[in-house]
Motif scaffolding. Structure first.
Motif, PDB file in Angstrom:
ATOM      1  N   ASN A  12      10.339 -26.250 -31.600  1.00 33.19           N
ATOM      2  CA  ASN A  12       8.875 -26.189 -31.557  1.00 33.19           C
ATOM      3  C   ASN A  12       8.340 -26.693 -30.228  1.00 33.19           C
ATOM      4  OD1 ASN A  12       8.749 -25.180 -34.108  1.00 33.19           O
ATOM      5  ND2 ASN A  12       8.253 -27.141 -35.093  1.00 33.19           N
ATOM      6  N   ALA A  13       8.875 -27.845 -29.807  1.00 33.90           N
ATOM      7  CA  ALA A  13       8.387 -28.443 -28.561  1.00 33.90           C
ATOM      8  C   ALA A  13       8.702 -27.533 -27.373  1.00 33.90           C
ATOM      9  CB  ALA A  13       8.995 -29.830 -28.365  1.00 33.90           C
ATOM     10  N   GLU A  16       6.258 -24.665 -27.345  1.00 27.84           N
ATOM     11  CA  GLU A  16       4.926 -25.055 -26.867  1.00 27.84           C
ATOM     12  C   GLU A  16       4.921 -25.194 -25.343  1.00 27.84           C
ATOM     13  OE1 GLU A  16       2.144 -25.309 -28.433  1.00 27.84           O
ATOM     14  OE2 GLU A  16       2.783 -25.171 -30.527  1.00 27.84           O
ATOM     15  N   PHE A  17       5.957 -25.840 -24.830  1.00 25.43           N
ATOM     16  CA  PHE A  17       6.023 -26.068 -23.380  1.00 25.43           C
ATOM     17  C   PHE A  17       6.166 -24.751 -22.631  1.00 25.43           C
ATOM     18  CE2 PHE A  17       6.459 -30.663 -22.538  1.00 25.43           C
ATOM     19  CZ  PHE A  17       6.029 -30.674 -21.228  1.00 25.43           C
ATOM     20  N   ARG A  19       4.989 -21.997 -23.207  1.00 26.25           N
ATOM     21  CA  ARG A  19       3.759 -21.201 -23.115  1.00 26.25           C
ATOM     22  C   ARG A  19       3.015 -21.439 -21.813  1.00 26.25           C
ATOM     23  NH1 ARG A  19       0.529 -21.949 -28.806  1.00 26.25           N
ATOM     24  NH2 ARG A  19       2.142 -21.112 -30.175  1.00 26.25           N
ATOM     25  N   LEU A  20       3.296 -22.570 -21.176  1.00 23.63           N
ATOM     26  CA  LEU A  20       2.598 -22.892 -19.930  1.00 23.63           C
ATOM     27  C   LEU A  20       3.018 -21.912 -18.841  1.00 23.63           C
ATOM     28  CD1 LEU A  20       2.954 -26.784 -19.970  1.00 23.63           C
ATOM     29  CD2 LEU A  20       0.901 -25.461 -20.438  1.00 23.63           C
ATOM     30  N   PRO A  21       2.088 -21.556 -17.952  1.00 21.51           N
ATOM     31  CA  PRO A  21       2.424 -20.567 -16.928  1.00 21.51           C
ATOM     32  C   PRO A  21       3.468 -21.109 -15.956  1.00 21.51           C
ATOM     33  CG  PRO A  21       0.263 -21.531 -16.505  1.00 21.51           C
ATOM     34  CD  PRO A  21       0.707 -22.045 -17.839  1.00 21.51           C
ATOM     35  N   GLY A  22       4.500 -20.308 -15.694  1.00 20.28           N
ATOM     36  CA  GLY A  22       5.525 -20.714 -14.735  1.00 20.28           C
ATOM     37  C   GLY A  22       6.590 -21.616 -15.320  1.00 20.28           C
ATOM     38  N   ILE A  23       6.495 -21.926 -16.614  1.00 19.45           N
ATOM     39  CA  ILE A  23       7.499 -22.771 -17.262  1.00 19.45           C
ATOM     40  C   ILE A  23       8.341 -21.883 -18.184  1.00 19.45           C
ATOM     41  CG2 ILE A  23       7.914 -24.784 -18.737  1.00 19.45           C
ATOM     42  CD1 ILE A  23       6.484 -25.758 -16.363  1.00 19.45           C
ATOM     43  N   LYS A  26      14.276 -22.763 -20.127  1.00 17.89           N
ATOM     44  CA  LYS A  26      15.236 -23.751 -19.617  1.00 17.89           C
ATOM     45  C   LYS A  26      14.499 -24.942 -19.013  1.00 17.89           C
ATOM     46  CE  LYS A  26      19.706 -21.755 -19.142  1.00 17.89           C
ATOM     47  NZ  LYS A  26      20.932 -21.652 -18.360  1.00 17.89           N
ATOM     48  N   LEU A  29      13.050 -27.015 -21.822  1.00 14.64           N
ATOM     49  CA  LEU A  29      14.068 -27.865 -22.443  1.00 14.64           C
ATOM     50  C   LEU A  29      14.372 -29.082 -21.573  1.00 14.64           C
ATOM     51  CD1 LEU A  29      16.105 -28.236 -24.756  1.00 14.64           C
ATOM     52  CD2 LEU A  29      17.731 -26.885 -23.433  1.00 14.64           C
ATOM     53  N   LEU A  31      12.420 -30.545 -19.369  1.00 17.20           N
ATOM     54  CA  LEU A  31      11.289 -31.480 -19.383  1.00 17.20           C
ATOM     55  C   LEU A  31      11.274 -32.272 -20.689  1.00 17.20           C
ATOM     56  CD1 LEU A  31       8.481 -29.245 -17.819  1.00 17.20           C
ATOM     57  CD2 LEU A  31       9.834 -31.020 -16.704  1.00 17.20           C
TER      58      LEU A  31
END
Lengths: 207, 207
Positions: A12-13, A16-17, A19-23, A26, A29, A31
């Motif tokens: 889940n985490a 969510e992460f 979804r951020l642009p440019g992330i 991998k 995970l 972060l």
């Protein structure tokens, strides 16, 4: 790669992460595993800072910049020239221009630029409220400081036409910044000079 | 660049984001402005997923992999070979090796590698619990699958010495992965082959 995560909470985490642009997944995970190694309080304060920002942040009633109060410090500052307004796309450009220390007027944050491909039209931006500010009559000059892209040009033209009925000078920051570049990444010297050497709108477009 | 933020809430969020590895202040600001444009519920679920992960995540009592339960699905899987244990640095390597579908044993997640420069010694890692697993006697082979860096080599040696008193084969994944590369970024074919072609610890280091 079809990753299988050993934990639903982790998955889940990561989702969510990512979804951020440019992330990517991998990076997400990486972060998250970093956050997992930190103290609980650190992760909580990370999460809480986002919730607090999202729920409590205000936008200045005058210039629409992000602000902690109803009116932002720049609009409240009596030492600044309230007859000159610099029109920018977003708060990143306000910060970039403030860092040049070349501009002592006020701002107007559009909240984006006209971009049909992204479904952003004039009504989605703070253009009407700019016209309203100008219509009150105490403004001498509007400096357009949008990115030198096709969308920026389109927005420049739209605002220029909207302001045509009013007795206000419309200028643009100098094109020292190469066409296609984004304002937020310009160096401070170039950006500062482009504000000092701004040209009249008509001359810029050779009309 | 000494950025001045128009809002304390914004500055706090940027500060929190910029603590993440590889995220600078400009990237942090870009990500946060992206989140600000999203729905409240989206930002809340982002923040909540991190809080939930941090507070509710468990680590498998056997292999120390991240897990939603006391014992992870891999350790519970009766079809897997519980006499062969692959020792990895972190859960990222478990996921990478699982994706190769070449390994049917179990894992042991160290939670890092010995790195004096980062203040990580053997006591900070799950090495004692590995020795304990081996001392129970039902394990035939330990496969060391750590990154081929100096820290990885140091950790390999340390574990090898710790396991010397026990009747267990210690092997290493094949050095098909070039020296200095990190395991998590290896392609699946190379990584899968390096598990199949693992060599005995002594032969690897030419002892």
């Amino acid at each position: 790669m079809n990753q299988r995560y050993p934990s639903v909470l982790l998955e889940n985490a990561v989702n969510e992460f990512a979804r951020l642009p440019g992330i990517g997944r991998k990076t997400a995970l990486r972060l998250i595993l970093h956050l997992l190694r930190q103290d609980d309080t650190l992760v909580d304060s990370f999460a809480q800072s986002l919730i607090a920002l999202k729920h409590e942040v205000k936008y200045c009633k005058v210039c629409h910049n992000i602000s902690d109060a109803e009116v932002c410090p720049i609009c409240l500052d009596k030492s600044r020239d309230s007859s000159t307004i610099c029109v920018v796309e977003n708060i990143k450009e306000v910060m970039a221009i403030e860092n040049t220390m070349q501009f002592k007027g006020q701002y107007h944050v559009l909240g984006g630029i006209i971009s049909p491909i992204d479904g952003i039209g004039p009504a989605d931006l703070e253009i009407e409220s700019l016209v309203k500010r100008v219509s009150h009559g105490s403004i001498n000059e509007i400096i357009l400081a949008l990115s030198t892209t096709m969308e920026g040009d389109t927005t420049n033209f739209y605002i220029y036409k909207k302001l045509a009925p009013y007795d206000v000078k419309v200028s643009m920051i100098a094109r020292g910044i190469s066409i296609g570049d984004e304002i937020e990444y310009a160096d401070e010297v170039t950006l500062g000079r482009s504000i000092l050497n701004r040209t009249l709108f008509n001359e810029s477009y050779r009309m």
